[in-house]
Design a protein around this motif. Structure first.
Motif, mmCIF file in Angstrom:
data_model
loop_
_atom_site.group_PDB
_atom_site.id
_atom_site.type_symbol
_atom_site.label_atom_id
_atom_site.label_comp_id
_atom_site.label_asym_id
_atom_site.label_seq_id
_atom_site.Cartn_x
_atom_site.Cartn_y
_atom_site.Cartn_z
ATOM 1 N N ARG A 1 -26.355 -23.816 89.018
ATOM 2 C CA ARG A 1 -27.112 -23.556 87.789
ATOM 3 C C ARG A 1 -28.223 -22.549 88.080
ATOM 4 N NH1 ARG A 1 -28.709 -29.637 87.027
ATOM 5 N NH2 ARG A 1 -28.277 -29.583 89.270
ATOM 6 N N VAL A 2 -28.393 -21.574 87.170
ATOM 7 C CA VAL A 2 -29.399 -20.525 87.330
ATOM 8 C C VAL A 2 -30.384 -20.616 86.178
ATOM 9 C CG1 VAL A 2 -29.811 -18.054 87.582
ATOM 10 C CG2 VAL A 2 -27.652 -19.038 88.391
ATOM 11 N N GLU B 1 -21.845 -19.858 90.143
ATOM 12 C CA GLU B 1 -21.672 -20.612 88.897
ATOM 13 C C GLU B 1 -20.306 -21.289 88.841
ATOM 14 O OE1 GLU B 1 -24.024 -19.032 85.278
ATOM 15 O OE2 GLU B 1 -23.132 -17.253 86.208
ATOM 16 N N ARG B 2 -19.268 -20.623 89.340
ATOM 17 C CA ARG B 2 -17.939 -21.260 89.360
ATOM 18 C C ARG B 2 -17.942 -22.521 90.217
ATOM 19 N NH1 ARG B 2 -15.965 -15.918 89.901
ATOM 20 N NH2 ARG B 2 -15.638 -16.241 92.147
ATOM 21 N N LEU C 1 -23.319 -14.340 92.304
ATOM 22 C CA LEU C 1 -23.817 -15.270 91.298
ATOM 23 C C LEU C 1 -22.685 -15.875 90.487
ATOM 24 C CD1 LEU C 1 -27.069 -13.678 89.799
ATOM 25 C CD2 LEU C 1 -26.850 -15.927 90.881
ATOM 26 N N GLU C 2 -21.673 -15.077 90.172
ATOM 27 C CA GLU C 2 -20.515 -15.607 89.454
ATOM 28 C C GLU C 2 -19.800 -16.661 90.290
ATOM 29 O OE1 GLU C 2 -18.067 -12.336 88.329
ATOM 30 O OE2 GLU C 2 -19.525 -11.491 86.935
ATOM 31 N N TYR D 1 -30.074 -15.697 81.785
ATOM 32 C CA TYR D 1 -29.966 -17.118 82.098
ATOM 33 C C TYR D 1 -31.082 -17.868 81.391
ATOM 34 C CZ TYR D 1 -26.842 -15.531 85.805
ATOM 35 O OH TYR D 1 -25.802 -14.953 86.498
#
Length: 523
Positions: free
Chosen positions: A203-204, A198-199, A194-195, A27
């Motif tokens: 924000r990472v 993000e979907r 985490l996926e 990231y």
């Protein structure tokens, strides 16, 4: 190089199976000024769970990690998703009363159910395996305590039972059995989460250590290269970097040492932890090449106690004596913090920082407590009622904490004095093998000296920059550890954990081959 032991040789380097068996995502670093509804600091189970749950509720969330996500405590856990936390429930009833103890049981059961539902709903491939969890005693004089614990857990609504036989090769006198628990691969589960984050628009940012928070409307978080403005902030950085002085004497750091081993046949199907002295915990680890056995034990205060490699060898000896071990394939060290009263801190970081929250002090049970933290902090930030809030309130001050505070202070003072007295001194390097380190006094200067190979030595400042205590070499964890506050540093001096935010200064060093004399550059 392999380290010889009483059985199979141990791996020469510390490495977590969870980290080694999964790819590391990448990231960006935060380099701009951004805005978010919520800023979450910390890329472990508490931070990722909180961030994902808030994003699913429609909040704009930025997640910041000082290093790389899921490589800290969460990447080194034993990953047992269970309400069985040793002998915990009778203690909670005695200390807080049955109503509060029931909330602890309910919150952890809810976390177990939430993880189970998500894995099944989203089809997450994370080696999620239902299993029973046993807390067992080896001595006959612990039978009554086990019986009382089983009775207490049942009164609180948990599926617990008292048994005197366990399906594992240990000579247990009695055990509490919790039905319908689980274990999983923590990184695979949280990488999937985490996926999802993000979907949902989350924000990472990695390599973005937050150095300070300016409270206001909005709060402003500063990193070396950027900043975040946010209405709410969650500090889930294992040990809180913000307002950290409020927590150093209310949480005690401890470590355990972990082995993963290949065994003949099938390892026990369930999860086990012994109670009393010389604790060991073990459970199976499903892999594509067959199950391994995960064993940990010898919990001790960070930086205090025996040589950590000696402790690791003792665990290896116990493992090979108890199970038909073919090879020890991984070894690592895990650190966690436990609060004075054994209940985590989740909620407002202090009474005066409105909109700044903390999650810490999971005491070795982060697989459930990290999820509890995410559920509770989501509700607090969204303005929802949550019955667990009073139990986990970081600003509580129960009797148990008051009794423990003086002892924590004495420990810090004792270790600060002991460290300076125990150092060897002179101009010669200590007799270290490659891969070993030691804190020494060279030319009148306290240094952490590490021998990387025959010809390469490294040196860092040997004093903790936070509390001023002399550091200790942790051979099993390959780190410099502070026995006063639990701060940990890599061989090169970078911060791994704890209240310290600054790394150790690197010291130019030269060592002659003839007599291992340290050159004057170390001054």
């Amino acid at each position: 190089m392999a380290i010889e032991t009483s059985g199979s040789p141990l791996p020469d380097r510390a490495m977590s199976y969870w980290v080694d068996s999964t790819d590391q995502p990448s990231y960006p670093r935060l380099t701009d000024a951004i805005e978010a509804d919520v800023a979450v600091v910390g890329g472990g189970i508490a931070g990722i769970s909180t961030a994902a749950f808030l994003a699913e509720a429609g909040r704009d969330v930025a997640l910041l990690e000082a290093d790389e996500v899921l490589r800290g405590t969460t990447g080194h856990t034993t990953a047992k998703v269970t309400v069985g936390h040793g002998l915990r429930y009778q203690y909670l009833i005695d200390t807080f009363g049955e109503r509060t103890a029931r909330l602890y049981a309910e919150s952890n059961r809810t976390a177990l159910e939430a993880v189970t539902r998500r894995v099944r709903r989203e089809g997450i491939d994370c080696e999620f395996t239902p299993a029973a969890a046993y807390a067992y005693a080896l001595s006959e004089d612990r039978r009554e305590a086990i019986q009382r614990e089983a009775d207490a857990a049942r009164r609180l609504g948990l599926a617990a039972s008292y048994v005197e036989d366990v399906p594992a090769p240990v000579d247990a006198a009695a055990a509490v059995r919790y039905a319908d628990q689980a274990h999983f691969h923590p990184r695979e589960y949280l990488l999937a989460l985490l996926e999802t984050f993000e979907r949902e628009g989350g924000r990472v940012y990695e390599h973005s250590r937050v150095t300070g928070i300016e409270t206001g409307s909005p709060h402003v978080l500063r990193t070396r290269d950027g900043r975040v403005g946010a209405d709410d902030v969650v500090v889930a950085s294992h040990f809180p970097f913000y307002r950290r002085s409020l927590y150093t004497k209310r949480m005690l750091p401890h470590q355990e040492h972990v082995l993963a081993a290949d065994v003949e046949g099938e390892p026990p199907e369930d999860m086990y932890v012994s109670v009393g002295p010389d604790t060991h915990s073990f459970r199976p680890v499903p892999t594509g090449e067959g199950p391994m056995l995960l064993v940990d034990g010898h919990r001790h205060p960070t930086g205090i106690g025996e040589d950590t490699m000696a402790l690791t060898r003792q665990i290896e000896s116990w493992t090979t004596e108890t199970f038909p071990v073919e090879a020890v394939t991984y070894r690592w060290t895990v650190q966690d913090y436990e609060t004075i009263d054994r209940v985590p801190y989740v909620g407002s970081i202090d009474p005066f920082a409105d909109g700044v929250y903390v999650a810490t002090g999971f005491g070795g049970w982060g697989a459930t407590h990290g999820t509890v933290a995410g559920l509770l902090l989501r509700d607090l930030i969204l303005g929802r009622e949550n019955a667990w809030a009073e139990l986990y309130d970081p600003n509580r001050l129960p009797t148990a904490a008051l009794k423990g505070l003086p002892g924590a202070g004495r420990t810090m003072l004792k270790q600060r004095a002991k460290g300076k007295r125990s150092l060897s001194g002179g101009e010669r390097a200590p007799d270290l093998r490659p891969g070993e380190g030691q804190v020494v006094n060279l030319h009148g200067r306290t240094l952490g000296l590490y021998r990387e190979d025959v010809d390469t030595w490294r040196a860092v400042e040997g004093t903790c920059p936070y509390g001023g205590c002399t550091l200790v070499w942790n051979g099993a964890g390959e780190s410099w550890d502070c026995p006063c506050d639990g701060s940990r540093f890599t061989v090169d001096g970078s911060v791994v954990d704890g209240p310290a935010q600054e790394g150790l200064g690197r010291v130019p060093l030269a060592v002659t081959r003839r007599d291992e004399r340290v050159a004057r550059e170390a001054r």
